[in-house]
Design a protein around this motif. Structure first.
Motif, PDB file in Angstrom:
ATOM      1  N   ASP A 217       0.831  -1.208   0.000  1.00 20.79           N
ATOM      2  CA  ASP A 217       0.000   0.000   0.000  1.00 20.79           C
ATOM      3  C   ASP A 217       0.864   1.256   0.000  1.00 20.79           C
ATOM      4  O   ASP A 217       0.524   2.257  -0.647  1.00 20.79           O
ATOM      5  CB  ASP A 217      -0.919   0.005   1.222  1.00 20.79           C
ATOM      6  CG  ASP A 217      -2.058  -1.001   1.111  1.00 20.79           C
ATOM      7  OD1 ASP A 217      -2.210  -1.622   0.044  1.00 20.79           O
ATOM      8  OD2 ASP A 217      -2.796  -1.165   2.102  1.00 20.79           O
ATOM      9  N   ASP A 220       2.264   1.752  -3.447  1.00 19.47           N
ATOM     10  CA  ASP A 220       1.264   2.278  -4.375  1.00 19.47           C
ATOM     11  C   ASP A 220       1.217   3.804  -4.330  1.00 19.47           C
ATOM     12  O   ASP A 220       0.854   4.448  -5.309  1.00 19.47           O
ATOM     13  CB  ASP A 220      -0.122   1.700  -4.041  1.00 19.47           C
ATOM     14  CG  ASP A 220      -1.139   1.997  -5.127  1.00 19.47           C
ATOM     15  OD1 ASP A 220      -0.963   1.481  -6.253  1.00 19.47           O
ATOM     16  OD2 ASP A 220      -2.090   2.757  -4.870  1.00 19.47           O
ATOM     17  N   ASP A 235      -4.716   2.293  -6.417  1.00 17.45           N
ATOM     18  CA  ASP A 235      -5.653   2.246  -5.287  1.00 17.45           C
ATOM     19  C   ASP A 235      -6.268   3.610  -5.018  1.00 17.45           C
ATOM     20  O   ASP A 235      -7.480   3.741  -4.818  1.00 17.45           O
ATOM     21  CB  ASP A 235      -4.946   1.733  -4.028  1.00 17.45           C
ATOM     22  CG  ASP A 235      -4.580   0.261  -4.131  1.00 17.45           C
ATOM     23  OD1 ASP A 235      -5.164  -0.433  -4.995  1.00 17.45           O
ATOM     24  OD2 ASP A 235      -3.722  -0.195  -3.353  1.00 17.45           O
ATOM     25  N   THR A 242      -7.254   1.716   1.968  1.00 12.94           N
ATOM     26  CA  THR A 242      -6.025   0.960   2.185  1.00 12.94           C
ATOM     27  C   THR A 242      -5.486   1.303   3.569  1.00 12.94           C
ATOM     28  O   THR A 242      -6.005   2.181   4.256  1.00 12.94           O
ATOM     29  CB  THR A 242      -4.961   1.322   1.123  1.00 12.94           C
ATOM     30  OG1 THR A 242      -4.557   2.691   1.341  1.00 12.94           O
ATOM     31  CG2 THR A 242      -5.501   1.172  -0.287  1.00 12.94           C
TER      32      THR A 242
END
Length: 289
Positions: A217, A220, A235, A242
């Motif tokens: 995460d 990302d 995301d 997240t």
């Protein structure tokens, strides 16, 4: 120590997958299987091999379970990348299987990689003890199926159309299946092969799997698409909840570090013999891909 062992495992797995897929011959599905299972960090295979070594199991035996988990992981990526799932065009710096070939080939290659995983676990070479082989197959089925990875993916898809974003507890449950179940299986495989107590390795794997997902995460948000070999920022663009969106970037990093501490502490009973696994846990949150 860790980087050398990881590189060694990468080579052993690549060679083993080449050998076991040789009888498949040439053809669209076989070629797609080889393509999908090539490359990558091989972290799950590393966990199997190093966990096996920790319990007195040699590489010549551990490699069967290590190759099996890599086949299962490759299948999951092929299917996750499909347009009906995460709809990704790049994986490990290359076109995804459905882009390189077509969707039908991707579905069938993924199916074949999944069944190959169970074939490898069931072979005599994986363990001379039929009970151990059956246990590996059973635990993999649970980790990969509707109680584990598939459940996690289903929850992830459902979350995309949910009216309210997921809570932190719901994200942890989702990721415990989607990412964590296979990592925990890999961590426990060596103890299973040796008929040893799995509890320390399970605690290690559970903490490591969650840290791995938090690191994903974070990547990302902060990662470089070229270094990761896949798209970044998906995301946030999709409005997904997240660990970063719920905790904030700094708090997510602290949570990942705390989980690594938890993972390394779980290995205390193994002493210095587990140092390579401790380094692996620290690598998980320091990686760039």
């Amino acid at each position: 120590m860790f980087s050398e062992r990881l590189e060694e495992v990468q080579g052993l797995v690549a060679d083993h997958l080449t050998r076991i897929m040789r009888p498949l011959g040439d053809g669209r599905i076989a070629d797609a299987m080889r393509y999908a299972s090539s490359g990558g960090k091989r972290m799950r295979a590393f966990l199997v091999m190093e966990g096996a070594r920790l319990h007195g199991i040699g590489d010549e035996q551990g490699i069967w379970s290590a190759a099996a988990v890599e086949c299962l992981h490759a299948y999951s990526l092929v299917h996750d990348d499909l347009p009906c799932m995460d709809d990704d065009d790049m994986r490990r710096g290359l076109p995804t299987v459905h882009v390189q070939w077509d969707e039908a080939t991707a579905v069938l290659a993924g199916d074949a990689l999944q069944t190959l995983c169970f074939e490898l676990l069931a072979r005599d070479e994986a363990s001379t003890d039929a009970g151990v082989r059956a246990g590996l197959v059973l635990s993999m089925a649970r980790a990969a199926g509707a109680q584990g990875m598939v459940l996690g993916q289903a929850l992830d898809i459902a979350a995309e159309s949910a009216r309210e974003p997921l809570t932190l507890d719901e994200i942890e449950r989702l990721q415990a299946g989607k990412t964590g179940a296979l990592i925990t299986w890999a961590a426990c495989a060596g103890a299973q092969l040796a008929g040893a107590d799995e509890a320390p390795m399970r605690a290690y794997g559970d903490a490591l799997g969650l840290a791995f997902q938090i690191a994903d995460d974070i990547l990302d948000v902060e990662g470089d698409a070229e270094a990761m070999g896949k798209a970044a920022g998906k995301d946030a663009a999709a409005g997904k909840a997240t660990f970063v969106s719920l905790l904030g970037l700094d708090a997510a990093k602290r949570r990942a570090e705390a989980l690594v501490d938890e993972a390394t502490e779980a290995l205390s009973s193994y002493g210095a013999e587990a140092d390579c696994l401790r380094e692996a846990a620290r690598f998980v949150i320091a990686r760039e891909s």
